[in-house]
Design a protein around this motif. Sequence first.
Motif, PDB file in Angstrom:
ATOM      1  N   GLN A  39       0.842  -1.186   0.000  1.00 29.96           N
ATOM      2  CA  GLN A  39       0.000   0.000   0.000  1.00 29.96           C
ATOM      3  C   GLN A  39       0.873   1.230   0.000  1.00 29.96           C
ATOM      4  O   GLN A  39       1.576   1.499   0.975  1.00 29.96           O
ATOM      5  CB  GLN A  39      -0.937   0.014   1.198  1.00 29.96           C
ATOM      6  N   ALA A  40       0.847   1.947  -1.106  1.00 29.30           N
ATOM      7  CA  ALA A  40       1.578   3.202  -1.214  1.00 29.30           C
ATOM      8  C   ALA A  40       0.693   4.338  -0.710  1.00 29.30           C
ATOM      9  O   ALA A  40      -0.539   4.205  -0.695  1.00 29.30           O
ATOM     10  CB  ALA A  40       1.987   3.447  -2.662  1.00 29.30           C
ATOM     11  N   PRO A  41       1.284   5.440  -0.302  1.00 31.52           N
ATOM     12  CA  PRO A  41       0.483   6.575   0.187  1.00 31.52           C
ATOM     13  C   PRO A  41      -0.552   7.007  -0.836  1.00 31.52           C
ATOM     14  O   PRO A  41      -0.230   7.206  -2.014  1.00 31.52           O
ATOM     15  CB  PRO A  41       1.532   7.665   0.420  1.00 31.52           C
ATOM     16  N   GLY A  42      -1.798   7.121  -0.391  1.00 28.95           N
ATOM     17  CA  GLY A  42      -2.870   7.564  -1.270  1.00 28.95           C
ATOM     18  C   GLY A  42      -3.389   6.507  -2.214  1.00 28.95           C
ATOM     19  O   GLY A  42      -4.223   6.806  -3.075  1.00 28.95           O
ATOM     20  N   SER A  43      -2.921   5.275  -2.065  1.00 33.90           N
ATOM     21  CA  SER A  43      -3.331   4.201  -2.966  1.00 33.90           C
ATOM     22  C   SER A  43      -3.993   3.068  -2.202  1.00 33.90           C
ATOM     23  O   SER A  43      -3.827   2.942  -0.991  1.00 33.90           O
ATOM     24  CB  SER A  43      -2.124   3.652  -3.729  1.00 33.90           C
ATOM     25  N   ARG A  45      -4.583  -0.965  -1.309  1.00 30.24           N
ATOM     26  CA  ARG A  45      -3.708  -2.104  -1.100  1.00 30.24           C
ATOM     27  C   ARG A  45      -3.745  -2.983  -2.355  1.00 30.24           C
ATOM     28  O   ARG A  45      -4.812  -3.363  -2.829  1.00 30.24           O
ATOM     29  CB  ARG A  45      -4.197  -2.871   0.123  1.00 30.24           C
ATOM     30  N   ALA A  46      -2.559  -3.313  -2.876  1.00 31.70           N
ATOM     31  CA  ALA A  46      -2.469  -4.066  -4.122  1.00 31.70           C
ATOM     32  C   ALA A  46      -1.612  -5.300  -3.946  1.00 31.70           C
ATOM     33  O   ALA A  46      -0.605  -5.278  -3.225  1.00 31.70           O
ATOM     34  CB  ALA A  46      -1.879  -3.189  -5.223  1.00 31.70           C
ATOM     35  N   THR A  91       8.220   1.586  -2.981  1.00 25.34           N
ATOM     36  CA  THR A  91       8.012   2.137  -1.647  1.00 25.34           C
ATOM     37  C   THR A  91       6.566   1.979  -1.197  1.00 25.34           C
ATOM     38  O   THR A  91       5.632   2.198  -1.977  1.00 25.34           O
ATOM     39  CB  THR A  91       8.408   3.623  -1.617  1.00 25.34           C
ATOM     40  N   GLY A  92       6.391   1.589   0.058  1.00 25.32           N
ATOM     41  CA  GLY A  92       5.056   1.448   0.619  1.00 25.32           C
ATOM     42  C   GLY A  92       5.094   0.593   1.864  1.00 25.32           C
ATOM     43  O   GLY A  92       6.157   0.135   2.293  1.00 25.32           O
ATOM     44  N   THR A 105      -6.099 -13.925  -4.695  1.00 28.10           N
ATOM     45  CA  THR A 105      -5.224 -12.867  -5.165  1.00 28.10           C
ATOM     46  C   THR A 105      -5.789 -11.473  -4.902  1.00 28.10           C
ATOM     47  O   THR A 105      -5.109 -10.478  -5.126  1.00 28.10           O
ATOM     48  CB  THR A 105      -4.950 -12.999  -6.675  1.00 28.10           C
ATOM     49  N   ARG A 106      -7.019 -11.393  -4.432  1.00 26.83           N
ATOM     50  CA  ARG A 106      -7.649 -10.097  -4.166  1.00 26.83           C
ATOM     51  C   ARG A 106      -7.706  -9.853  -2.669  1.00 26.83           C
ATOM     52  O   ARG A 106      -7.931 -10.773  -1.887  1.00 26.83           O
ATOM     53  CB  ARG A 106      -9.049 -10.058  -4.766  1.00 26.83           C
TER      54      ARG A 106
END
Length: 123
Positions: A39-43, A45-46, A91-92, A105-106
């Motif tokens: 999880q990157a800032p403002g994004s 979770r992937a 980064t995250g 996967t989700r």
Amino acid sequence: QVQLVESGGGLVQAGGSLRLSCVASTRTFNNYAMGWFRQAPGSERALVAAITRYGATTYNTDSAKGRFTISRDNAEDTLYLLMNSLKPEDTGVYYCAATNRGIATRAYEFEFWGQGTQVTVSS
């Protein structure tokens, strides 16, 4: 219930490597499919990578394949993510996740989550 504790994050220069670990507090670790998410800032979770209870792996092709390796040690109840050739966009906060499903996967498919470990890649 499964408790997950991540470690191994930190600050690294671009091109460097890190190995993340996730220890699970369960005697039936081998029954769970596992995943690493970023999880990157403002994004949101992937998915970075996932692994079934039998060791079959799935990678987010855009971000991980060819550079990252997910693995598990069922004897040690531990999940790993080896990250090579790190880039600033890696980064995250990296989260470890577990599910009773055979494969997932989700993010919504995973029932148990760790607290996350911060990875920062400087340019």
